[in-house]
Structures are given as C-alpha cells and as structure tokens.
Design a protein around this motif. Structure first.
Motif, PDB file in Angstrom:
ATOM      1  N   GLY A 149       0.572  -1.198   0.209  1.00 29.33           N
ATOM      2  CA  GLY A 149       0.522   0.265   0.131  1.00 29.33           C
ATOM      3  C   GLY A 149       0.823   1.173   0.072  1.00 29.33           C
ATOM      4  O   GLY A 149       1.625   1.142  -0.836  1.00 29.33           O
ATOM      5  N   LEU A 150       0.699   2.053   1.254  1.00 28.48           N
ATOM      6  CA  LEU A 150       1.213   3.301   1.177  1.00 28.48           C
ATOM      7  C   LEU A 150       3.104   3.443   0.991  1.00 28.48           C
ATOM      8  O   LEU A 150       4.054   4.371   0.508  1.00 28.48           O
ATOM      9  N   GLY A 151       3.296   2.601   2.025  1.00 28.79           N
ATOM     10  CA  GLY A 151       4.739   2.353   1.600  1.00 28.79           C
ATOM     11  C   GLY A 151       5.286   1.941   0.601  1.00 28.79           C
ATOM     12  O   GLY A 151       6.945   2.577   0.287  1.00 28.79           O
ATOM     13  N   ASP A 192      -0.257 -15.853  13.129  1.00 31.59           N
ATOM     14  CA  ASP A 192       0.095 -17.250  13.564  1.00 31.59           C
ATOM     15  C   ASP A 192      -1.205 -18.192  14.084  1.00 31.59           C
ATOM     16  O   ASP A 192      -1.955 -18.359  14.862  1.00 31.59           O
ATOM     17  N   GLY A 193      -2.458 -18.528  12.826  1.00 29.32           N
ATOM     18  CA  GLY A 193      -2.787 -19.565  13.022  1.00 29.32           C
ATOM     19  C   GLY A 193      -4.517 -18.107  13.337  1.00 29.32           C
ATOM     20  O   GLY A 193      -5.768 -18.906  13.244  1.00 29.32           O
ATOM     21  N   VAL A 194      -4.740 -16.795  14.018  1.00 26.81           N
ATOM     22  CA  VAL A 194      -5.557 -16.278  14.416  1.00 26.81           C
ATOM     23  C   VAL A 194      -5.841 -15.289  13.322  1.00 26.81           C
ATOM     24  O   VAL A 194      -5.170 -15.105  12.375  1.00 26.81           O
ATOM     25  N   HIS A 195      -7.268 -15.392  12.562  1.00 28.08           N
ATOM     26  CA  HIS A 195      -7.895 -15.193  10.939  1.00 28.08           C
ATOM     27  C   HIS A 195      -8.530 -13.787  11.892  1.00 28.08           C
ATOM     28  O   HIS A 195      -9.066 -13.134  12.428  1.00 28.08           O
ATOM     29  N   TYR A 196      -8.249 -12.758  10.591  1.00 28.45           N
ATOM     30  CA  TYR A 196      -8.591 -11.132  10.533  1.00 28.45           C
ATOM     31  C   TYR A 196      -8.677 -10.863   9.510  1.00 28.45           C
ATOM     32  O   TYR A 196      -8.302 -11.162   8.169  1.00 28.45           O
ATOM     33  N   HIS A 197      -9.856  -9.829   9.041  1.00 29.01           N
ATOM     34  CA  HIS A 197     -10.140  -9.168   7.969  1.00 29.01           C
ATOM     35  C   HIS A 197     -10.111  -8.154   8.133  1.00 29.01           C
ATOM     36  O   HIS A 197      -9.938  -6.974   9.111  1.00 29.01           O
ATOM     37  N   GLN A 198      -8.960  -6.891   6.856  1.00 27.75           N
ATOM     38  CA  GLN A 198      -9.357  -5.695   7.728  1.00 27.75           C
ATOM     39  C   GLN A 198      -9.310  -4.998   5.898  1.00 27.75           C
ATOM     40  O   GLN A 198      -9.153  -5.482   5.103  1.00 27.75           O
ATOM     41  N   ARG A 199      -9.481  -3.597   6.192  1.00 26.11           N
ATOM     42  CA  ARG A 199      -9.827  -2.357   4.795  1.00 26.11           C
ATOM     43  C   ARG A 199      -8.512  -1.820   5.682  1.00 26.11           C
ATOM     44  O   ARG A 199      -8.805  -1.193   6.283  1.00 26.11           O
ATOM     45  N   MET A 203       0.280  -1.267   5.141  1.00 23.62           N
ATOM     46  CA  MET A 203       0.693  -2.414   5.429  1.00 23.62           C
ATOM     47  C   MET A 203       1.658  -2.356   5.948  1.00 23.62           C
ATOM     48  O   MET A 203       2.859  -2.648   5.224  1.00 23.62           O
ATOM     49  N   ALA A 204       2.573  -2.423   7.328  1.00 24.90           N
ATOM     50  CA  ALA A 204       4.656  -2.532   7.681  1.00 24.90           C
ATOM     51  C   ALA A 204       4.386  -3.608   8.869  1.00 24.90           C
ATOM     52  O   ALA A 204       3.715  -3.613   9.777  1.00 24.90           O
ATOM     53  N   ILE A 205       5.371  -5.087   7.930  1.00 26.85           N
ATOM     54  CA  ILE A 205       5.467  -5.931   7.849  1.00 26.85           C
ATOM     55  C   ILE A 205       7.416  -5.830   9.081  1.00 26.85           C
ATOM     56  O   ILE A 205       7.678  -5.986   8.542  1.00 26.85           O
ATOM     57  N   GLY A 206       7.938  -5.523  10.827  1.00 23.10           N
ATOM     58  CA  GLY A 206       8.833  -5.089  10.989  1.00 23.10           C
ATOM     59  C   GLY A 206       8.952  -6.529  10.934  1.00 23.10           C
ATOM     60  O   GLY A 206       9.028  -7.683  11.948  1.00 23.10           O
ATOM     61  N   LEU A 230       3.297  -6.486  12.655  1.00 25.77           N
ATOM     62  CA  LEU A 230       2.863  -5.725  11.666  1.00 25.77           C
ATOM     63  C   LEU A 230       1.834  -4.861  11.995  1.00 25.77           C
ATOM     64  O   LEU A 230       1.114  -4.572  13.123  1.00 25.77           O
ATOM     65  N   TYR A 231       1.740  -3.067  11.496  1.00 24.62           N
ATOM     66  CA  TYR A 231       0.868  -2.634  11.660  1.00 24.62           C
ATOM     67  C   TYR A 231      -0.219  -2.363  10.838  1.00 24.62           C
ATOM     68  O   TYR A 231       0.176  -2.959   9.395  1.00 24.62           O
ATOM     69  N   SER A 232      -1.294  -2.364  10.648  1.00 27.13           N
ATOM     70  CA  SER A 232      -2.017  -1.639   9.550  1.00 27.13           C
ATOM     71  C   SER A 232      -3.126  -0.378   9.573  1.00 27.13           C
ATOM     72  O   SER A 232      -3.874   0.040  10.711  1.00 27.13           O
TER      73      SER A 232
END
Length: 315
Positions: A149-151, A192-199, A203-206, A230-232
C-alpha cells in the motif's frame, strides 16, 4: 552465562579475511574515509579485499566464490544493497558488518550504529558480534520492514533524484507525493493461525526496528526478539494521517484506534484477486498472496559493544 553475554561475543583475533563489497553509487565523497577505515582494519589484523559491485548477483557470486576462506563480509551501501545480501550470508553463514552509506541506514540504527563511517570501522576492528533475526516474505529475506500500500508508493516516489536534492527530507517529500496516489484495499490475515479481515491503506511488517529513515515500526520490537511486528492503517483522511504521524514516527501507533497492531512468528496476507506489490527494505520483492515468517537468530553481525551498567554505590 547470562543472555547478554551469549548474544554479544568478542571475536578479537578471529577475523582474518574480510570481503568489503561497496556500492559505487552510494554516498559520493566517502573515499577518504573508506581508505582510512581499511587501513585501520588491516592494523587490527584483518586482511581486506575491496570489491566494487555493479549489482546483487555480482555481490552474491563474489561471496560464494570466496565462502571457504572468508571470515567476514562487510557491505557498504544503503539498506537495499545490504538487504540484497541477506539470503547469501545466511546460506553461507558468514558474519556481516555494515558500513552505512545510504540515505536511511535503518539496519545500522537497529544495530546501534549512528551512521558515521569512522564509528562503523571502529566497531569492526573491536570485533563484538551478536545474532539477529531475518524476516522472510515468499522466500525473500529482509532485515528491516516490508510494505503493502502506501509504503510501496513512498518507495516508488523516492527516486535517486529526490534523494539527491532533498537529502534527509527525502522520505517526507516522497510520503506527501504518495498520499495522492494511495488507494484502500481489503486483506485477509492469518496471524499465527488467528484470522482477521482488514480494510487498509498501508501494512508494514517489521523484522527490524526502523524503516523510512528512522521511523519505528513498533516501540516494543527489536531485531533479535524472534517476532514480526505488523501494523495496518485503516482508511482515513489526509488530516487524520498527519495527526497520526508523531505516533507512527515513534512506533506508538498502537495507542490509536485507527491502527491495527499485532506481533507474531508467521503472518499470511491475501488480498484476493487484487494482487498487490510488496517492497522490503526499499526494494520490490514479491506480490500477494504472501507468507511472512521470522528466522530467529539467523545471522551473526558485528555491532557496538553493549554498555556496561553503572556500578551501584551506596554512598
């Protein structure tokens, strides 16, 4: 033996043969400092072979051809140049030393370096080492942070011309230009196996602590903590983003409800039919769907010796 002692080891008299890979385009005018630094290392008993590389494949071949006789690889350049060597160094298990010659030098920051060449050479000569984690996205290794995305738009705006004319303000200039181009997207996450849905718009994964010239991906993260951070950013107005900027700079975005934060060993991201580009350490490396994971203590690096605690006095 305590944890600090295990992670920071003196290796005086252990480094004999070093390959110094230099990106010729990085930080013009550093020749005198490089020559002085090489002389300092040779006085410390380290034989240095200097290699001017035209690209990652040439650098990779140089290491592979010498891996049986190398005790150290020194990489001089920016984060992209250094990150391009992560996989090769991990494969060969050769220690890494960093000469920060780029605009951002975020890996150097994560290792406790200030970005000054004399200091970096002194750290190599002193010979203290530690083990750090590597991030992996779709089998591509990275040190610092990967973006969607933005990054990614910021990286695309961060041209050599912008770096040349804006210097330390390059990332701010690129960020402002990227805001006009960014679009929101939907993503499914498995953390880690837990599910999320994001708008999201970003997203940054450090794996490391810093990105974008000193921004902090998460105030609690370290490059040797065995986790990804991660932050979104949820869709928001330009004004809301600007008010969020101080928190993003310091890695304190978890205190704002417009930001989703999580830490994990493995993170899978799927953006459906809309395949999205992923940049890591400032370079395009992959597309969604993406599997991110961390390799704990994967690589040995030379870093500043940790400060000894002040002696306690009852007087």
């Amino acid at each position: 033996m305590n944890k600090q002692t295990m992670e920071h080891k003196p290796i005086h008299n252990a480094l004999r043969n070093a390959l110094l890979i230099v990106n010729p385009k990085a930080r013009q005018g550093a020749e005198a400092q490089l020559d002085e630094g090489i002389a300092q290392l040779e006085q410390a008993g380290i034989k240095v072979e200097r290699f001017a590389s035209d690209g990652p494949e040439q650098s990779r071949q140089a290491v592979l051809e010498r891996k049986n006789t190398l005790d150290l690889v020194i990489v001089g350049g920016g984060d992209g140049t250094i990150s391009s060597m992560a996989g090769t160094l991990h494969e060969c298990q050769v220690p890494l030393a960093v000469l920060p010659l780029g605009t951002a030098n975020d890996l150097a920051r994560s290792l406790g370096l200030t970005g000054e060449l004399p200091e970096a050479f002194a750290v190599i000569a002193e010979g203290h080492r530690r083990r750090i984690d590597l991030g992996v996205v779709n089998e591509h290794y990275f040190f610092n942070v990967a973006h969607l995305g933005l990054g990614v738009k910021v990286t695309e705006e961060l041209t050599q011309d912008v770096k040349k004319h804006w210097g330390v303000l390059s990332y701010l200039k690129a960020f402002v230009a990227a805001l006009a181009r960014v679009k929101q997207f939907k993503a499914s996450l498995s953390v880690d196996g837990v599910h999320y849905h994001q708008r999201s718009i970003q997203m940054a994964i450090g794996n490391g602590r810093y990105y974008g010239g000193g921004n902090v991906v998460d105030e609690n993260t370290r490059i040797d903590d065995g986790k990804l951070s991660l932050y979104s950013l949820r869709p928001q107005t330009v004004w809301e983003l600007l008010t969020l900027a101080p928190l993003l700079r310091d890695g304190r975005q978890r205190y704002n409800n417009r930001v989703f934060n999580v830490q994990a060993r493995q993170i899978d991201i799927n953006t459906g039919r809309k395949r999205m580009a992923i940049h890591a350490d400032g370079e395009p490396v992959a597309h969604t769907p993406a599997k991110f994971y961390v390799l704990p203590r994967a690589l040995e690096v030379l870093a500043p010796k940790p400060h000894e605690p002040e002696p306690h006095s009852d007087e």
